[in-house]
Design a protein around this motif. Structure first.
Motif, mmCIF file in Angstrom:
data_model
loop_
_atom_site.group_PDB
_atom_site.id
_atom_site.type_symbol
_atom_site.label_atom_id
_atom_site.label_comp_id
_atom_site.label_asym_id
_atom_site.label_seq_id
_atom_site.Cartn_x
_atom_site.Cartn_y
_atom_site.Cartn_z
ATOM 1 N N LYS A 279 0.854 -1.187 0.000
ATOM 2 C CA LYS A 279 0.000 0.000 0.000
ATOM 3 C C LYS A 279 0.895 1.244 0.000
ATOM 4 C CE LYS A 279 -3.867 -2.408 0.778
ATOM 5 N NZ LYS A 279 -5.035 -2.430 -0.108
ATOM 6 N N MET A 280 0.351 2.345 -0.495
ATOM 7 C CA MET A 280 1.050 3.623 -0.408
ATOM 8 C C MET A 280 1.010 4.111 1.035
ATOM 9 S SD MET A 280 2.508 5.921 -2.560
ATOM 10 C CE MET A 280 1.646 5.862 -4.144
ATOM 11 N N THR A 281 2.135 4.604 1.537
ATOM 12 C CA THR A 281 2.197 4.979 2.950
ATOM 13 C C THR A 281 1.522 6.314 3.218
ATOM 14 O OG1 THR A 281 4.309 6.138 2.732
ATOM 15 C CG2 THR A 281 4.396 3.776 3.205
ATOM 16 N N SER A 282 0.983 6.432 4.422
ATOM 17 C CA SER A 282 0.510 7.711 4.938
ATOM 18 C C SER A 282 1.417 8.114 6.101
ATOM 19 C CB SER A 282 -0.956 7.613 5.393
ATOM 20 O OG SER A 282 -1.108 6.624 6.396
ATOM 21 N N LEU A 283 1.099 9.199 6.774
ATOM 22 C CA LEU A 283 2.014 9.809 7.728
ATOM 23 C C LEU A 283 2.383 8.892 8.892
ATOM 24 C CD1 LEU A 283 3.564 12.374 8.468
ATOM 25 C CD2 LEU A 283 1.535 13.159 9.708
ATOM 26 N N HIS A 284 1.443 8.067 9.362
ATOM 27 C CA HIS A 284 1.689 7.279 10.564
ATOM 28 C C HIS A 284 1.954 5.809 10.287
ATOM 29 C CE1 HIS A 284 0.799 10.716 13.033
ATOM 30 N NE2 HIS A 284 -0.384 10.863 12.464
ATOM 31 N N ASP A 285 2.117 5.424 9.030
ATOM 32 C CA ASP A 285 2.447 4.040 8.699
ATOM 33 C C ASP A 285 3.937 3.804 8.928
ATOM 34 O OD1 ASP A 285 -0.194 3.813 7.938
ATOM 35 O OD2 ASP A 285 0.232 4.205 5.813
ATOM 36 N N ARG A 286 4.276 2.572 9.324
ATOM 37 C CA ARG A 286 5.663 2.287 9.677
ATOM 38 C C ARG A 286 6.064 0.857 9.281
ATOM 39 N NH1 ARG A 286 5.214 6.980 10.693
ATOM 40 N NH2 ARG A 286 5.982 8.140 12.516
ATOM 41 N N LEU A 287 7.384 0.669 9.204
ATOM 42 C CA LEU A 287 7.975 -0.661 9.160
ATOM 43 C C LEU A 287 8.322 -1.064 10.591
ATOM 44 C CD1 LEU A 287 10.502 -0.268 6.194
ATOM 45 C CD2 LEU A 287 8.238 -1.333 6.107
ATOM 46 N N VAL A 288 7.997 -2.302 10.964
ATOM 47 C CA VAL A 288 8.281 -2.795 12.310
ATOM 48 C C VAL A 288 8.746 -4.243 12.196
ATOM 49 C CG1 VAL A 288 7.353 -3.243 14.621
ATOM 50 C CG2 VAL A 288 6.493 -1.307 13.301
ATOM 51 N N ALA A 289 9.778 -4.605 12.932
ATOM 52 C CA ALA A 289 10.226 -5.990 12.976
ATOM 53 C C ALA A 289 9.333 -6.783 13.923
ATOM 54 C CB ALA A 289 11.680 -6.073 13.429
ATOM 55 N N ILE A 290 8.862 -7.936 13.457
ATOM 56 C CA ILE A 290 8.123 -8.876 14.302
ATOM 57 C C ILE A 290 8.950 -10.149 14.353
ATOM 58 C CG2 ILE A 290 5.998 -10.185 14.636
ATOM 59 C CD1 ILE A 290 4.472 -8.080 13.189
ATOM 60 N N GLY A 291 9.689 -10.322 15.439
ATOM 61 C CA GLY A 291 10.655 -11.415 15.480
ATOM 62 C C GLY A 291 11.721 -11.170 14.421
ATOM 63 N N VAL A 340 0.835 5.356 16.120
ATOM 64 C CA VAL A 340 2.077 5.026 15.427
ATOM 65 C C VAL A 340 2.677 3.765 16.044
ATOM 66 C CG1 VAL A 340 4.402 5.809 14.843
ATOM 67 C CG2 VAL A 340 2.508 7.455 14.939
ATOM 68 N N PRO A 341 2.868 2.693 15.281
ATOM 69 C CA PRO A 341 3.509 1.487 15.833
ATOM 70 C C PRO A 341 4.988 1.749 16.080
ATOM 71 C CG PRO A 341 3.197 1.247 13.467
ATOM 72 C CD PRO A 341 2.527 2.537 13.856
ATOM 73 N N ILE A 342 5.503 1.315 17.234
ATOM 74 C CA ILE A 342 6.904 1.595 17.543
ATOM 75 C C ILE A 342 7.742 0.337 17.755
ATOM 76 C CG2 ILE A 342 6.661 3.944 18.391
ATOM 77 C CD1 ILE A 342 6.330 2.925 21.180
ATOM 78 N N PHE A 343 7.166 -0.743 18.307
ATOM 79 C CA PHE A 343 7.949 -1.979 18.430
ATOM 80 C C PHE A 343 7.028 -3.116 18.822
ATOM 81 C CE2 PHE A 343 7.526 -0.845 22.765
ATOM 82 C CZ PHE A 343 7.930 -1.899 23.579
ATOM 83 N N THR A 344 7.577 -4.344 18.799
ATOM 84 C CA THR A 344 6.821 -5.516 19.216
ATOM 85 C C THR A 344 7.519 -6.189 20.394
ATOM 86 O OG1 THR A 344 7.978 -6.929 17.623
ATOM 87 C CG2 THR A 344 5.884 -5.956 16.930
ATOM 88 N N LEU A 345 6.725 -6.849 21.222
ATOM 89 C CA LEU A 345 7.241 -7.583 22.370
ATOM 90 C C LEU A 345 7.248 -9.068 22.040
ATOM 91 C CD1 LEU A 345 5.360 -5.779 25.269
ATOM 92 C CD2 LEU A 345 7.807 -5.711 24.843
ATOM 93 N N ASN A 346 8.440 -9.629 21.856
ATOM 94 C CA ASN A 346 8.610 -11.066 21.644
ATOM 95 C C ASN A 346 7.737 -11.606 20.516
ATOM 96 O OD1 ASN A 346 10.302 -10.991 23.952
ATOM 97 N ND2 ASN A 346 8.518 -11.184 25.266
ATOM 98 N N GLY A 347 7.422 -10.759 19.544
ATOM 99 C CA GLY A 347 6.675 -11.194 18.375
ATOM 100 C C GLY A 347 5.200 -11.426 18.608
ATOM 101 N N THR A 348 4.675 -11.110 19.804
ATOM 102 C CA THR A 348 3.275 -11.399 20.101
ATOM 103 C C THR A 348 2.443 -10.157 20.410
ATOM 104 O OG1 THR A 348 3.759 -11.769 22.448
ATOM 105 C CG2 THR A 348 3.876 -13.679 20.990
ATOM 106 N N VAL A 349 3.092 -9.066 20.794
ATOM 107 C CA VAL A 349 2.382 -7.840 21.166
ATOM 108 C C VAL A 349 3.006 -6.671 20.418
ATOM 109 C CG1 VAL A 349 1.817 -6.242 23.036
ATOM 110 C CG2 VAL A 349 1.759 -8.710 23.445
#
Length: 399
Positions: A279-291, A340-349
């Motif tokens: 999708k085309m990004t908007s202002l609050h979209d992010r890349l986040v590592a999940i595991g 805004v997503p900022i990080f994940t906890l152990n790949g589950t949260v």
């Protein structure tokens, strides 16, 4: 699935090192089997372990062995690390800026007070039972944390000449290097670990005065910078966010909004590639590592957030893995497009921030809730981190 795979890997690792410890001829403690002592030490906090290294040579070698460090680090939970202004800095504060000026740039155990008009120190935030527990580490530096990787953090001093600093904030061990290219128009830093070569690398991507993007990489093994080919002209417009490390590469969104692709650099081959976004990004979209996977978090409507997953840099496609429905969120929560997503906890949260508050979404329970911060508010940004014994130094295995 990702959580189950991670648990199997941790269980296999622990079984292997416990079996190895049990077969050792050297005894860690009289009347106790080695594997039991090993298990007990895995449960101890880092500060206690650091004290135990002074008990005897046997315990020092155990705690600083590659087997113990790997086992201990595998059970570390994810936390958020960030800088926060404080009213008064403690006289015992560990000042990175001052320590860097010491000969050799390595850890020296005198806690020298830094002078700074607006003192800031490193803080950690852990999520426990829906509450955000903030801990001050009593470590100060003049600049922000640029990147994190496997329990290490990357910082840059503002002094002249400036220095690049890689540090484990829990053990307070650090190493500093001269900066690479300076006087650039735009720049971004990343810290990664090459599993293929077994070495940590500092990545410096920057735009020069000719407006071309160049890249240089510092190996913590060779302790020297080298230039590599940067991304093609026009692929990056600005460094709006810190890069994300996942699937064996470092990834940048090329703009704060309106981006249709990701710019990635392979950690092992150090070459750049471009991958389209779903999708085309908007202002609050992010890349986040999940595991170990890369996710693209996209607000698709006023009450829905999509989480897309990419499992490999080549030969795989984006998959819409999760859809977060927020219709049932209490009205007190902020609008979806402000989260805004900022990080994940152990790949589950997955943790979001918005208007001074934090929110956590549990992928297994499929529920979102506000994180209780007490009287605290969270307006800044932070980076994912792990409290562990990570080091760039070579370690010996148990023998």
């Amino acid at each position: 699935m990702e959580e189950r795979r991670a648990k199997r890997m941790k269980s296999t690792l622990l079984s292997r090192v416990l079996e190895k410890a049990a077969k050792l001829q050297t005894s860690y403690a009289p009347y106790f089997p080695n594997d039991l002592i090993f298990k007990i030490m895995l449960l101890l906090p880092i500060k206690t372990l650091l004290r135990f290294t002074c008990v005897c040579k046997t315990w020092y070698k155990l705690i600083n062995s590659s087997d113990f460090v790997e086992a201990y680090n595998s059970q570390a939970d994810s936390v958020l690390i960030f800088y926060k202004q404080v009213n008064h800095r403690s006289p015992s504060a560990f000042c990175v800026e001052t320590q860097v000026k010491q000969p050799g740039g390595f850890l020296i155990f005198d806690n020298v007070l830094c002078s700074h008009s607006q003192p800031s120190t490193v803080h950690l935030m852990q999520l426990q039972d829906g509450c955000g527990v903030i801990t001050e580490l009593n470590i100060s530096c003049f600049n922000a944390i640029l990147a994190t990787c496997n329990g290490l953090v990357l910082m840059r001093s503002k002094g002249k000449p400036g220095r690049v600093v890689v540090m484990n904030p829990m053990t307070r061990k650090f190493i500093s290097f001269p900066m690479g290219t300076i006087n650039v128009l735009k720049e971004s830093y990343g810290l990664v670990f090459s599993h293929g070569k077994g070495v940590y690398k500092v990545v410096h991507l920057f735009q020069d005065d000719m407006r071309f993007f160049s890249c240089e990489i510092l190996s913590l093994r060779t302790r020297s910078w080298k230039a590599v080919d940067g991304p093609d002209f026009g692929l990056i417009r600005q460094f709006a966010y810190a890069p994300v490390s996942a699937i064996g590469a470092l990834h940048w969104l090329p703009d704060s909004s309106g981006a249709s692709h990701v710019v990635s650099m392979g950690i092992d081959d150090e070459s750049f590639a471009v991958r389209g976004l779903p999708k085309m990004t908007s202002l609050h979209d992010r890349l986040v590592a999940i595991g170990d996977l890369l996710s693209f978090v996209f607000a698709s409507s006023a009450n829905q957030i999509e989480v897309w997953i990419l499992k490999g840099l080549y030969g795989t496609d984006w998959i819409r893995q999760y859809t977060i429905h927020v219709d049932a969120i209490p009205s007190a929560l902020v609008p979806v497009h402000s989260m805004v997503p900022i990080f994940t906890l152990n790949g589950t949260v997955m943790v979001f921030r918005g208007q001074g508050k934090l929110y956590s979404y549990d992928f297994l329970l499929e529920e979102i809730r506000q994180v209780e911060l007490g009287t605290e508010t969270f307006h800044g940004s932070g980076l994912p981190h792990a409290n562990n014994l990570a080091t760039w130094e070579p370690l010996e295995s148990l023998s």
